[in-house]
Motif scaffolding. Structure first.
Motif, PDB file in Angstrom:
ATOM      1  N   MET A 165       5.753  -5.275  -6.399  1.00 16.81           N
ATOM      2  CA  MET A 165       5.209  -5.126  -7.628  1.00 16.81           C
ATOM      3  C   MET A 165       6.722  -5.062  -8.756  1.00 16.81           C
ATOM      4  O   MET A 165       6.534  -5.850  -9.551  1.00 16.81           O
ATOM      5  CB  MET A 165       4.553  -4.468  -8.093  1.00 16.81           C
ATOM      6  N   LEU A 166       7.032  -3.946  -7.951  1.00 12.01           N
ATOM      7  CA  LEU A 166       8.159  -3.971  -8.766  1.00 12.01           C
ATOM      8  C   LEU A 166       9.776  -4.734  -9.243  1.00 12.01           C
ATOM      9  O   LEU A 166      10.428  -4.506  -9.806  1.00 12.01           O
ATOM     10  CB  LEU A 166       8.743  -2.062  -8.819  1.00 12.01           C
ATOM     11  N   THR A 167       9.581  -5.119  -7.824  1.00 14.60           N
ATOM     12  CA  THR A 167      10.982  -5.700  -7.709  1.00 14.60           C
ATOM     13  C   THR A 167      10.836  -6.986  -7.557  1.00 14.60           C
ATOM     14  O   THR A 167      11.928  -8.265  -7.797  1.00 14.60           O
ATOM     15  CB  THR A 167      10.975  -5.556  -6.265  1.00 14.60           C
ATOM     16  N   THR A 168       9.527  -8.371  -7.478  1.00 19.31           N
ATOM     17  CA  THR A 168       9.980  -9.699  -7.244  1.00 19.31           C
ATOM     18  C   THR A 168       8.603  -9.230  -8.453  1.00 19.31           C
ATOM     19  O   THR A 168       8.093 -10.469  -9.025  1.00 19.31           O
ATOM     20  CB  THR A 168       8.734  -9.903  -5.799  1.00 19.31           C
ATOM     21  N   GLY A 169       7.728  -8.210  -8.601  1.00 20.04           N
ATOM     22  CA  GLY A 169       6.626  -9.037  -9.880  1.00 20.04           C
ATOM     23  C   GLY A 169       5.363  -8.804  -9.445  1.00 20.04           C
ATOM     24  O   GLY A 169       4.501 -10.541 -10.182  1.00 20.04           O
ATOM     25  N   PHE A 170       5.024  -9.153  -7.710  1.00 21.97           N
ATOM     26  CA  PHE A 170       4.183  -9.990  -7.799  1.00 21.97           C
ATOM     27  C   PHE A 170       2.835  -9.091  -7.241  1.00 21.97           C
ATOM     28  O   PHE A 170       2.643  -7.916  -6.377  1.00 21.97           O
ATOM     29  CB  PHE A 170       4.181 -10.595  -6.159  1.00 21.97           C
ATOM     30  N   LEU A 171       1.505  -9.556  -8.301  1.00 22.88           N
ATOM     31  CA  LEU A 171       0.524  -8.593  -8.922  1.00 22.88           C
ATOM     32  C   LEU A 171      -0.114  -8.467  -7.806  1.00 22.88           C
ATOM     33  O   LEU A 171      -0.889  -7.288  -7.981  1.00 22.88           O
ATOM     34  CB  LEU A 171       0.203  -8.518  -9.613  1.00 22.88           C
ATOM     35  N   ARG A 172      -0.362  -9.157  -7.102  1.00 19.94           N
ATOM     36  CA  ARG A 172      -1.574  -9.584  -5.997  1.00 19.94           C
ATOM     37  C   ARG A 172      -0.989  -8.407  -4.960  1.00 19.94           C
ATOM     38  O   ARG A 172      -2.320  -8.438  -3.791  1.00 19.94           O
ATOM     39  CB  ARG A 172      -1.037 -10.899  -5.315  1.00 19.94           C
ATOM     40  N   ALA A 173      -0.157  -7.884  -4.523  1.00 17.78           N
ATOM     41  CA  ALA A 173       0.473  -7.129  -3.756  1.00 17.78           C
ATOM     42  C   ALA A 173      -0.808  -5.948  -4.045  1.00 17.78           C
ATOM     43  O   ALA A 173      -0.846  -5.298  -2.953  1.00 17.78           O
ATOM     44  CB  ALA A 173       2.163  -6.290  -4.048  1.00 17.78           C
ATOM     45  N   ASP A 174      -1.318  -5.760  -4.819  1.00 17.92           N
ATOM     46  CA  ASP A 174      -1.966  -4.180  -5.671  1.00 17.92           C
ATOM     47  C   ASP A 174      -3.207  -4.142  -5.057  1.00 17.92           C
ATOM     48  O   ASP A 174      -4.082  -3.586  -3.989  1.00 17.92           O
ATOM     49  CB  ASP A 174      -2.360  -4.085  -6.635  1.00 17.92           C
ATOM     50  N   ALA A 175      -4.010  -5.875  -5.068  1.00 24.86           N
ATOM     51  CA  ALA A 175      -5.653  -6.088  -3.920  1.00 24.86           C
ATOM     52  C   ALA A 175      -5.101  -5.819  -2.939  1.00 24.86           C
ATOM     53  O   ALA A 175      -5.605  -5.453  -2.445  1.00 24.86           O
ATOM     54  CB  ALA A 175      -5.533  -7.412  -4.533  1.00 24.86           C
ATOM     55  N   ILE A 176      -3.230  -6.648  -3.034  1.00 27.06           N
ATOM     56  CA  ILE A 176      -3.817  -6.534  -0.699  1.00 27.06           C
ATOM     57  C   ILE A 176      -3.782  -5.016  -0.137  1.00 27.06           C
ATOM     58  O   ILE A 176      -4.101  -4.711   0.880  1.00 27.06           O
ATOM     59  CB  ILE A 176      -2.444  -7.324  -0.584  1.00 27.06           C
ATOM     60  N   ALA A 177      -3.010  -4.380  -0.657  1.00 28.80           N
ATOM     61  CA  ALA A 177      -2.598  -3.195  -0.389  1.00 28.80           C
ATOM     62  C   ALA A 177      -4.488  -2.162  -0.055  1.00 28.80           C
ATOM     63  O   ALA A 177      -4.060  -1.495   0.497  1.00 28.80           O
ATOM     64  CB  ALA A 177      -1.923  -2.337  -1.423  1.00 28.80           C
ATOM     65  N   SER A 178      -4.817  -2.525  -1.334  1.00 27.97           N
ATOM     66  CA  SER A 178      -6.424  -1.988  -1.318  1.00 27.97           C
ATOM     67  C   SER A 178      -7.372  -2.998   0.240  1.00 27.97           C
ATOM     68  O   SER A 178      -8.008  -2.125   0.647  1.00 27.97           O
ATOM     69  CB  SER A 178      -6.928  -2.269  -2.841  1.00 27.97           C
ATOM     70  N   LEU A 179      -6.726  -4.084   0.481  1.00 27.64           N
ATOM     71  CA  LEU A 179      -7.755  -4.494   1.730  1.00 27.64           C
ATOM     72  C   LEU A 179      -7.147  -3.781   2.779  1.00 27.64           C
ATOM     73  O   LEU A 179      -7.948  -3.848   3.808  1.00 27.64           O
ATOM     74  CB  LEU A 179      -7.590  -6.172   1.437  1.00 27.64           C
ATOM     75  N   ILE A 180      -6.209  -4.013   2.689  1.00 26.99           N
ATOM     76  CA  ILE A 180      -6.103  -2.783   3.610  1.00 26.99           C
ATOM     77  C   ILE A 180      -6.213  -0.966   4.073  1.00 26.99           C
ATOM     78  O   ILE A 180      -6.483  -1.299   5.025  1.00 26.99           O
ATOM     79  CB  ILE A 180      -3.747  -2.217   3.682  1.00 26.99           C
ATOM     80  N   VAL A 181      -5.901  -0.614   2.526  1.00 29.68           N
ATOM     81  CA  VAL A 181      -7.303   0.609   2.883  1.00 29.68           C
ATOM     82  C   VAL A 181      -8.168   0.463   3.222  1.00 29.68           C
ATOM     83  O   VAL A 181      -9.226   0.863   4.612  1.00 29.68           O
ATOM     84  CB  VAL A 181      -6.817   1.076   1.959  1.00 29.68           C
ATOM     85  N   VAL A 182      -9.159  -1.102   3.101  1.00 29.89           N
ATOM     86  CA  VAL A 182     -10.267  -0.884   3.085  1.00 29.89           C
ATOM     87  C   VAL A 182     -10.302  -1.005   4.758  1.00 29.89           C
ATOM     88  O   VAL A 182     -12.102  -0.519   5.202  1.00 29.89           O
ATOM     89  CB  VAL A 182     -11.348  -2.431   2.430  1.00 29.89           C
ATOM     90  N   ALA A 183      -9.471  -2.039   5.051  1.00 32.67           N
ATOM     91  CA  ALA A 183      -9.761  -2.034   7.231  1.00 32.67           C
ATOM     92  C   ALA A 183      -9.586  -0.403   7.933  1.00 32.67           C
ATOM     93  O   ALA A 183      -9.937  -0.135   8.841  1.00 32.67           O
ATOM     94  CB  ALA A 183      -8.494  -2.437   7.103  1.00 32.67           C
ATOM     95  N   LEU A 184      -8.543  -0.163   7.206  1.00 34.93           N
ATOM     96  CA  LEU A 184      -8.589   1.513   7.777  1.00 34.93           C
ATOM     97  C   LEU A 184     -10.126   2.456   7.369  1.00 34.93           C
ATOM     98  O   LEU A 184     -10.254   2.637   8.415  1.00 34.93           O
ATOM     99  CB  LEU A 184      -7.190   2.406   7.414  1.00 34.93           C
ATOM    100  N   MET A 185     -10.373   2.493   6.831  1.00 34.44           N
ATOM    101  CA  MET A 185     -12.105   3.239   6.387  1.00 34.44           C
ATOM    102  C   MET A 185     -12.710   2.696   7.041  1.00 34.44           C
ATOM    103  O   MET A 185     -13.437   3.172   7.784  1.00 34.44           O
ATOM    104  CB  MET A 185     -11.879   3.019   4.300  1.00 34.44           C
ATOM    105  N   LEU A 186     -12.854   0.745   7.256  1.00 37.02           N
ATOM    106  CA  LEU A 186     -13.742   0.483   8.335  1.00 37.02           C
ATOM    107  C   LEU A 186     -13.625   1.316   9.552  1.00 37.02           C
ATOM    108  O   LEU A 186     -14.493   1.339   9.902  1.00 37.02           O
ATOM    109  CB  LEU A 186     -13.207  -0.731   8.138  1.00 37.02           C
ATOM    110  N   ARG A 187     -12.601   1.158  10.108  1.00 42.09           N
ATOM    111  CA  ARG A 187     -12.013   1.433  11.365  1.00 42.09           C
ATOM    112  C   ARG A 187     -12.588   2.909  11.327  1.00 42.09           C
ATOM    113  O   ARG A 187     -12.939   3.726  12.605  1.00 42.09           O
ATOM    114  CB  ARG A 187     -10.873   1.707  11.675  1.00 42.09           C
TER     115      ARG A 187
END
Length: 319
Positions: A165-187
């Protein structure tokens, strides 16, 4: 004592997590970052899991008394299952929020996300190190440890998202990181619920095949039959076994029992073994005696007429 040392390591990890979590909540709302807020929420479950682990350790250390003939050792398993369920429930909520942010991403301050996540990596590394010093053969401690390790991976994902987000301004990276957290939590959550559920359902410990154990025991000298064999865990790392063993007429029941208990101890690390050892045909003789010479209140023996599970016999037809 080892238990006291475990508690000290867990308290150290708890202190690190609570202090950092308080600051992360403030930064998460200031930066409008769901990834940071989800990490903070996960850290809350980290703290709760460690508190549960500490309570369960104290309860399980109490001596057996009254109706609790095993003591409160399974309090640790209740704690592990609670940890697993909270991971699953929290992951469902975070997944819902993350999908919403993928559709309509808010403005997120990438610099705050990156710096906070990097500090979170350091804090979780320290907490994980503290907990690794405790006894992780306990499913209770392992459950709390998995919480912290999952959070460590989550912070790494969040740091990557902050950098993007800091280098490219791609704000959806925040939500994508959250989904990665979700996958780890489910496992992690599924693994804890599955393992604790096996203990509650009295399943054989992972890695121990009851049929293989029975086949080995029935092959011992003088053993003719084994039935009503049950293998379970009192709590994590404490397997137990019970079985009815029939030996050949004239065989030494006590010697057979000692030999089987030694095999179980050496080959499977099962030290809690309750073995009923009788001579083959003993029950039939007792039944006949009670029929021909009945006494007041006499009841035919006929035990194990309907044995639980397979019957293992020596010779070519073992099952």
């Amino acid at each position: 004592m080892a238990a006291d040392a475990d508690r000290r390591w867990l308290v150290s990890a708890l202190t690190l997590i609570v202090v950092f979590m308080a600051g992360e909540v403030v930064v998460g709302f200031a930066a409008q970052s769901l990834a940071l807020i989800s990490d903070a929420a996960h850290m809350l479950t980290d703290a709760a899991s460690i508190v549960l682990a500490l309570i369960a350790m104290r309860l399980s250390a109490r001596p057996a008394r009254g109706g609790y003939t095993y003591g409160l050792k399974r309090a640790e398993i209740l704690s592990a299952q609670a940890n697993g369920l909270t991971l699953l429930l929290l992951s469902a909520w975070l997944a819902y929020e993350a999908v919403g942010r993928l559709i309509s991403p808010p403005e997120v301050k990438g610099s705050l996300v990156l710096v906070t996540a990097l500090v979170g990596v350091v804090v979780n590394l320290a907490a994980a190190w503290c907990m690794s010093k405790a006894n992780r053969t306990s499913l209770n401690v392992e459950g709390a440890f998995q919480h912290v390790v999952t959070d460590l991976y989550a912070f790494i994902a969040t740091a990557v998202a902050g950098a993007i987000m800091l280098t490219t301004g791609f704000l959806r990276a925040d939500a994508i990181a959250s989904l990665i957290v979700v996958a780890l939590m489910l496992r992690a959550g599924f693994g804890l619920v599955r393992d604790s559920g096996r203990i509650f359902l009295e399943a054989a410990p992972a890695g121990i095949d009851p049929d293989a154990v029975a086949d080995q025991l029935v092959a011992a000298p003088e053993v003719v039959e084994i039935h009503d064999l049950h293998i379970w865990e009192i709590t994590s790392g404490q397997p137990a076994i019970s079985a009815h063993i029939l030996v050949a007429p004239g065989g030494d029941c006590h010697a057979v029992r000692r030999d089987l208990q030694r095999q179980l101890r050496e080959d499977y690390r099962i030290t809690h073994a309750t073995l009923q050892v009788d001579h083959l045909g003993e029950d039939e003789e007792q039944d006949l005696l009670q029929i021909t010479r009945p006494t007041a209140g006499a009841v035919a023996a006929d035990h194990c007429a309907d044995s639980h599970g397979p019957v293992h016999r020596s010779g070519p037809h073992e099952h």
